[in-house]
Design an enzyme around this catalytic site. Sequence first.
Site, mmCIF file in Angstrom:
data_model
loop_
_atom_site.group_PDB
_atom_site.id
_atom_site.type_symbol
_atom_site.label_atom_id
_atom_site.label_comp_id
_atom_site.label_asym_id
_atom_site.label_seq_id
_atom_site.Cartn_x
_atom_site.Cartn_y
_atom_site.Cartn_z
ATOM 1 N N ASP A 115 26.061 -39.921 7.545
ATOM 2 C CA ASP A 115 26.810 -40.739 8.511
ATOM 3 C C ASP A 115 27.666 -39.823 9.385
ATOM 4 O OD1 ASP A 115 25.691 -42.905 7.255
ATOM 5 O OD2 ASP A 115 27.410 -43.286 5.965
ATOM 6 N N GLU A 190 13.357 -41.133 5.387
ATOM 7 C CA GLU A 190 13.121 -42.425 6.069
ATOM 8 C C GLU A 190 13.739 -42.412 7.464
ATOM 9 O OE1 GLU A 190 14.112 -42.618 2.802
ATOM 10 O OE2 GLU A 190 12.605 -43.882 1.833
#
Length: 209
Positions: A115, A190
């Site tokens: 993040d 992913e």
Amino acid sequence: MRLRNVKNKKEIMDSSNYLILDYSKYKGKWNKYFGNNNPIDLEIGMGKGKFLYEMALNNPDVNYIGIEKFDSVVAMAIKKIPEGISNLVIIRMNADYIEDAFSKEIRNIYLNFSDPWPKKRWAKRRLTSNIFLNHYDKIFKGECTIIQKTDNKELFAYSLESLSTYGYKLHDISLDLHNDPEVLDNIETEFEERFSKNGPIYRLIATKE
Ligand SMILES: C[S@@+](CC[C@H](N)C(=O)[O-])C[C@H]1O[C@@H](n2cnc3c(N)ncnc32)[C@H](O)[C@@H]1O
């Protein structure tokens, strides 16, 4: 990551052989847990686990531990990871408390698409801030190695500066990993599969004695 609630996450987590709930019991003893002296690599913020399990399958002589802070994401990872991989463990925890789980036993730390925490006042939450680098000092065995991939240019620039200020040497910096002819063995996460269509992927390897 947009968080999807997984309804039966508790049952999924309780029935998994990969998830270790009483992780503090193994602090400093993970090699004993795995039953070998192979190196232990850690992915912080493993998400749905594709990178972790592909690394574990490709490198049976390395033990892999993935950390993830959300139950729903852990449950999604458990559903996705093929059964029977003996060199893989998942821990549901916030990396703020990483020293509760490990002591001088980690070889490499992977930070994949962490993040970015874009606002300046959030900088200390970034996984390459000096607060985290200080935690990592306590869990590395010998030389410290951090491998980061991201699509976020600002986070990448921040990491380069934070790591070098902290005393890490930077190597193998790639400003476009997917079009880098020297990189032949990249395992995609992913996020990487989704976001590499939109722009370059940045990668660095940082080491410190
Ligand atoms: C943007 S996603 C990337 C997931 C995966 N690494 C990938 O590349 O596909 C970041 C993940 O890190 C997890 N995460 C963020 N901060 C964390 C922390 N302090 N401790 C543990 N997990 C964290 C998030 O919950 C999320 O699943």
